[in-house]
Design a protein around this motif. Structure first.
Motif, PDB file in Angstrom:
ATOM      1  N   GLY A  86       0.817  -1.206   0.000  1.00  0.00           N
ATOM      2  CA  GLY A  86       0.000   0.000   0.000  1.00  0.00           C
ATOM      3  C   GLY A  86       0.851   1.256   0.000  1.00  0.00           C
ATOM      4  N   SER A  87       1.925   1.234   0.812  1.00  0.00           N
ATOM      5  CA  SER A  87       2.839   2.381   0.852  1.00  0.00           C
ATOM      6  C   SER A  87       3.541   2.562  -0.485  1.00  0.00           C
ATOM      7  N   ALA A  88       3.964   1.432  -1.089  1.00  0.00           N
ATOM      8  CA  ALA A  88       4.634   1.512  -2.391  1.00  0.00           C
ATOM      9  C   ALA A  88       3.706   2.110  -3.444  1.00  0.00           C
ATOM     10  N   LEU A  89       2.436   1.705  -3.426  1.00  0.00           N
ATOM     11  CA  LEU A  89       1.480   2.234  -4.389  1.00  0.00           C
ATOM     12  C   LEU A  89       1.278   3.735  -4.176  1.00  0.00           C
ATOM     13  N   MET A  90       1.207   4.158  -2.922  1.00  0.00           N
ATOM     14  CA  MET A  90       1.012   5.581  -2.649  1.00  0.00           C
ATOM     15  C   MET A  90       2.217   6.400  -3.092  1.00  0.00           C
ATOM     16  N   VAL A  91       3.419   5.858  -2.894  1.00  0.00           N
ATOM     17  CA  VAL A  91       4.624   6.565  -3.336  1.00  0.00           C
ATOM     18  C   VAL A  91       4.583   6.775  -4.843  1.00  0.00           C
ATOM     19  N   VAL A  92       4.192   5.736  -5.584  1.00  0.00           N
ATOM     20  CA  VAL A  92       4.111   5.839  -7.040  1.00  0.00           C
ATOM     21  C   VAL A  92       3.065   6.878  -7.449  1.00  0.00           C
ATOM     22  N   LEU A  93       1.898   6.835  -6.806  1.00  0.00           N
ATOM     23  CA  LEU A  93       0.830   7.780  -7.164  1.00  0.00           C
ATOM     24  C   LEU A  93       1.225   9.218  -6.838  1.00  0.00           C
ATOM     25  N   VAL A  94       1.865   9.415  -5.677  1.00  0.00           N
ATOM     26  CA  VAL A  94       2.313  10.760  -5.312  1.00  0.00           C
ATOM     27  C   VAL A  94       3.389  11.243  -6.276  1.00  0.00           C
ATOM     28  N   PHE A  95       4.302  10.333  -6.651  1.00  0.00           N
ATOM     29  CA  PHE A  95       5.348  10.687  -7.613  1.00  0.00           C
ATOM     30  C   PHE A  95       4.735  11.122  -8.935  1.00  0.00           C
ATOM     31  N   LEU A  96       3.752  10.375  -9.430  1.00  0.00           N
ATOM     32  CA  LEU A  96       3.119  10.718 -10.699  1.00  0.00           C
ATOM     33  C   LEU A  96       2.367  12.040 -10.598  1.00  0.00           C
ATOM     34  N   ALA A  97       1.718  12.276  -9.460  1.00  0.00           N
ATOM     35  CA  ALA A  97       0.976  13.520  -9.293  1.00  0.00           C
ATOM     36  C   ALA A  97       1.918  14.715  -9.259  1.00  0.00           C
ATOM     37  N   ILE A  98       3.052  14.565  -8.580  1.00  0.00           N
ATOM     38  CA  ILE A  98       4.026  15.656  -8.546  1.00  0.00           C
ATOM     39  C   ILE A  98       4.690  15.824  -9.907  1.00  0.00           C
ATOM     40  N   LEU A  99       4.952  14.702 -10.588  1.00  0.00           N
ATOM     41  CA  LEU A  99       5.533  14.767 -11.932  1.00  0.00           C
ATOM     42  C   LEU A  99       4.611  15.530 -12.868  1.00  0.00           C
ATOM     43  N   GLY A 100       3.310  15.288 -12.742  1.00  0.00           N
ATOM     44  CA  GLY A 100       2.341  16.021 -13.552  1.00  0.00           C
ATOM     45  C   GLY A 100       2.130  15.449 -14.931  1.00  0.00           C
ATOM     46  N   ARG A 101       2.726  14.323 -15.235  1.00  0.00           N
ATOM     47  CA  ARG A 101       2.542  13.655 -16.534  1.00  0.00           C
ATOM     48  C   ARG A 101       2.086  12.235 -16.269  1.00  0.00           C
ATOM     49  N   TYR A 102       1.070  11.795 -17.012  1.00  0.00           N
ATOM     50  CA  TYR A 102       0.493  10.482 -16.747  1.00  0.00           C
ATOM     51  C   TYR A 102       0.525   9.571 -17.969  1.00  0.00           C
ATOM     52  N   THR A 103       0.919  10.098 -19.113  1.00  0.00           N
ATOM     53  CA  THR A 103       1.028   9.291 -20.327  1.00  0.00           C
ATOM     54  C   THR A 103       2.370   9.589 -20.988  1.00  0.00           C
ATOM     55  N   ASN A 104       2.852   8.629 -21.744  1.00  0.00           N
ATOM     56  CA  ASN A 104       4.097   8.785 -22.508  1.00  0.00           C
ATOM     57  C   ASN A 104       5.256   9.241 -21.626  1.00  0.00           C
ATOM     58  N   ILE A 105       5.377   8.637 -20.442  1.00  0.00           N
ATOM     59  CA  ILE A 105       6.454   8.991 -19.518  1.00  0.00           C
ATOM     60  C   ILE A 105       7.697   8.192 -19.882  1.00  0.00           C
ATOM     61  N   ASN A 106       8.783   8.886 -20.121  1.00  0.00           N
ATOM     62  CA  ASN A 106      10.065   8.245 -20.393  1.00  0.00           C
ATOM     63  C   ASN A 106      10.723   7.951 -19.051  1.00  0.00           C
ATOM     64  N   LEU A 107      10.691   6.680 -18.632  1.00  0.00           N
ATOM     65  CA  LEU A 107      11.203   6.324 -17.305  1.00  0.00           C
ATOM     66  C   LEU A 107      12.700   6.559 -17.175  1.00  0.00           C
ATOM     67  N   GLU A 108      13.423   6.539 -18.302  1.00  0.00           N
ATOM     68  CA  GLU A 108      14.861   6.790 -18.246  1.00  0.00           C
ATOM     69  C   GLU A 108      15.162   8.264 -17.996  1.00  0.00           C
ATOM     70  N   ASN A 109      14.261   9.121 -18.437  1.00  0.00           N
ATOM     71  CA  ASN A 109      14.476  10.566 -18.292  1.00  0.00           C
ATOM     72  C   ASN A 109      13.127  11.250 -18.087  1.00  0.00           C
ATOM     73  N   PRO A 110      12.491  11.018 -16.899  1.00  0.00           N
ATOM     74  CA  PRO A 110      11.160  11.593 -16.686  1.00  0.00           C
ATOM     75  C   PRO A 110      11.223  13.109 -16.564  1.00  0.00           C
ATOM     76  N   VAL A 111      10.616  13.798 -17.521  1.00  0.00           N
ATOM     77  CA  VAL A 111      10.596  15.262 -17.515  1.00  0.00           C
ATOM     78  C   VAL A 111       9.325  15.714 -16.819  1.00  0.00           C
ATOM     79  N   PRO A 112       9.420  16.410 -15.677  1.00  0.00           N
ATOM     80  CA  PRO A 112       8.210  16.839 -14.974  1.00  0.00           C
ATOM     81  C   PRO A 112       7.473  17.922 -15.736  1.00  0.00           C
ATOM     82  N   LEU A 113       6.215  18.107 -15.395  1.00  0.00           N
ATOM     83  CA  LEU A 113       5.441  19.217 -15.942  1.00  0.00           C
ATOM     84  C   LEU A 113       6.128  20.518 -15.556  1.00  0.00           C
TER      85      LEU A 113
END
Length: 678
Positions: A185-212
């Motif tokens: 559950g904690s791992a899932l929340m970390v991922v969701l919080v990371f994605l929300a802060i990143l601000g991008r939810y599609t076409n994310i380049n995991l090698e070089n994630p560019v935030p919004l």
């Protein structure tokens, strides 16, 4: 699913929701009461909604960031805010202060935008210097008492809701949650919080994630619309990195006589600092009623050391070598500053990016520049990059400075990414070719293709139209200007792909009616190369010295240029060849016009950082100095001992270059801000 009953989780999600709703309310107030955007009138609803979508993601990021410190207090292992009333009050005090500051920044932002038409940014700090005057102006202009009451009311309502949520969740009886449920559950929340802060939810380049980034709000190239997508708190923080001292006006004025002559200003005015020039239609314009297409090809990390036409003994670039014989071939071409984003900047704006902190593309206050690309009236404008144009915020410059540009980037390609830099150069060329062929034939096109394959990790894609890797001894490729065998083959692949681009253009029917401008991005430094002049390695010029070919088989006769020329000169030269009249406000000059200073001089930054080393280079000499004008020295580029200062042996050249080196550097700083479009 026991972790879903966690008191901490409920408080965190509820707190984020409360703050998020507050920020949405403030965004709505801005849209209705302050924004210059009129949905359905000046701006279409789809564009407005898409821009609001960017802003909402910024709001969610801010809501999460505001709640994280409180949650850290709750997640402490033993002594935490669930058990300690002291820590609860620490959390409450933090929320009161943080939300008070955020709400105050929004209020200032509303007034700032209403007065200046610009969202709140770090430049507003200048008003602190005149705090008394600013305070009196606010008191006499705005209903300060009512604004203060509204600020307190919103603050009390929000804090009250958060305290109520805290009591509702933290005071609830604890429920035991199993270890594995807590872990996943904690791992899932970390991922969701990371994605929300990143601000991008599609076409994310995991090698070089560019935030919004703030530049994403300006995807439409419209300043007023882009303002709607910003979050004032995040935008203010982003602009804090922008240096408050923009340029040294005293130095700009001191060197204005030499710089205005260098630029060919018809009516110089030292008080107005006139730098713009009206360039009439030139006699050397290309003949014909139909204007040709233009394709800029930026060759990532390609220096002259890697190209056979410039002396590489292994001749890894047979296609470029062949094209050099059929092109306008420039032996002494320089980018003013090394770095991909800085090359993109100078090639589009005509101004060397002399920013000391970060790059000019990261400065949201200056990315809307006058560009001579817009002088190409009646042209389709296309920019293609295999990766994410948000890297270094290059997309902000591209979209805001080039009117009507179609930007194609990562996430919009049919091909799959091959590495951190997106799709392969070959796929980029192929898909760009498809785009160009599908453009309406009613007008010509200007295309800018930004390659990335000749860059670490030097990926050789599996689908490469038959390209074959050659394995050579490491010592051999290093002696020929490559740092590794992988880089040597990446050069070969880039050249192979250039050959394929020419084949695609011929198949597409636009080869003979197109001007191809192919130039290196910058060079990678390598030592002990026998076929290079010692000066290039010892003085660091090999990083700035890159190839330039202007290839137009149906339009231009082959020609070789020996004088030093710079990246800023490309667009003025192309605009003149195409027969346009244009206003030039930048450092670039038409290469076919005689240089007012005599033998051509190109400004350079040889070392970046807080204390740059700057210079002015010609075909035969380099004058270098510290950025503040100290320790100037003149160097002979043909000498076997290029580090020797030859100022006394060549006093006329020394005196000619001395004011230009400092003047062009200081004026470039000035131009970065004075070339901004209203």
């Amino acid at each position: 699913m026991g972790w879903l009953r966690s008191r901490r989780l409920h408080y965190f999600l509820g707190g984020v929701a409360i703050v998020f709703v507050l920020l949405l309310l403030l965004r709505t107030i801005f849209l209705i009461g302050f924004s210059a955007v009129s949905p359905g009138e000046d701006h279409s609803w789809p564009l407005v909604l898409e821009t609001l979508g960017v802003g909402v993601r910024f709001d969610l990021r801010l809501a999460i960031l505001l709640m994280l410190p409180v949650m850290l207090l709750a997640w402490l292992p033993v002594w935490n805010s669930l058990r300690s009333s002291v820590l609860r009050w620490v959390g409450r005090l933090y929320l009161i202060i943080a939300l008070a500051i955020v709400l105050l920044m929004y209020i200032i932002d509303f007034g700032h935008y209403a007065y200046l038409g610009v969202r709140l940014n770090a430049s507003a700090l200048k008003f602190i210097a005149d705090a008394q005057i600013s305070q009196q102006m606010l008191w006499e202009t705005y209903p300060v008492v009512w604004i203060t009451l509204a600020w307190l009311a919103l603050l009390l309502i929000t804090v009250g809701a958060l305290i109520g949520l805290e009591r509702l969740t933290f005071n609830r009886p604890a429920i035991r949650i199993g270890l594995w449920s807590r872990v996943w559950g904690s791992a899932l929340m970390v991922v969701l919080v990371f994605l929300a802060i990143l601000g991008r939810y599609t076409n994310i380049n995991l090698e070089n994630p560019v935030p919004l980034r703030w530049s994403d709000a300006f995807f439409a190239g419209d300043t007023q619309l882009g303002a709607l997508g910003l979050n004032p708190v995040i935008f203010f923080y982003d602009t804090l990195a922008v240096p408050q001292q923009r340029y040294d006006l005293e130095q700009v004025r001191r060197h204005y006589p030499q710089v205005s002559e260098y630029l060919g200003v018809a009516e110089p005015h030292i008080e107005k600092l006139t730098l713009s020039r009206q360039v009439p239609q030139q006699p050397h314009r290309l003949a014909g009623d139909k204007r040709p297409n233009v394709i800029f090809v930026m060759l990532e990390s390609l220096g002259t050391t890697a190209v056979g036409a410039y002396g590489n003994p292994l001749q890894p670039t047979p296609n470029l070598d062949r094209l050099a014989k059929e092109s306008w071939f420039f032996r002494h071409f320089y980018v003013p500053v090394t770095g991909t984003a800085k090359t993109v900047w100078a090639s589009i704006t005509g101004i060397p990016d002399v920013s000391r902190q970060e790059t000019a593309t990261r400065n949201p206050l200056i990315t809307r520049q006058h560009s001579l690309v817009n002088a190409l009236e009646g042209y389709h404008k296309v920019y293609t990059i295999g990766g994410n144009a948000g890297w270094a915020n290059m997309s902000a410059l591209i979209r805001q400075s080039i009117d009507g540009v179609q930007l194609y980037e990562e996430g919009g390609w049919k091909a799959e990414n091959v590495d951190v830099w997106g799709i392969s150069d070959l796929d980029l060329f192929k898909e760009t070719d498809e785009i160009l062929r599908e453009l309406p034939k009613d007008k010509p096109f200007f295309a800018y293709i930004q390659t990335a394959g000749h860059h670490r990790p030097y990926t050789i894609p599996p689908e490469n139209d038959g390209f074959e890797v050659i394995d050579r001894p490491l010592e051999e490729v290093q002696a020929a200007g490559s740092q590794s065998v992988a880089q040597y083959n990446a050069v070969r692949l880039l050249d192979f792909n250039i050959g394929r681009l020419m084949e695609l253009a011929e198949e597409g029917g636009y080869l003979n009616n197109t001007i191809f401008v192919m130039f290196g991005d910058h060079n990678t430094r390598i030592a002990n190369i026998d076929y290079m002049k010692p000066a290039f390695e010892k003085l660091g010029l090999e990083s700035n010295n890159v190839p330039l070919l202007i290839y137009a088989p149906g339009l231009l006769q082959p020609r070789e240029f020996d004088e030093a020329v710079g990246l800023a000169d490309l667009l003025p030269t192309v605009a003149s060849l195409l027969g346009f009249e244009y206003e030039n406000r930048t450092m670039g000059r038409d290469l076919l016009q005689p240089a007012p200073e005599g033998e051509r001089v190109v400004p350079l930054v040889l070392r970046e950082g807080s204390f740059p080393l700057i210079g002015a280079v010609t075909q035969d000499f380099l004058l270098q100095m510290n950025y503040d004008g100290t320790e100037p020295s003149l160097h002979d580029l043909d000498s076997d001992t290029p580090l020797d200062n030859v100022a006394e042996q060549h006093p006329e050249e020394y005196q000619r270059l001395l004011p230009l080196a400092r003047g062009l550097y200081e004026t470039s700083h000035y131009m970065l801000y004075e070339n901004v479009r209203d």
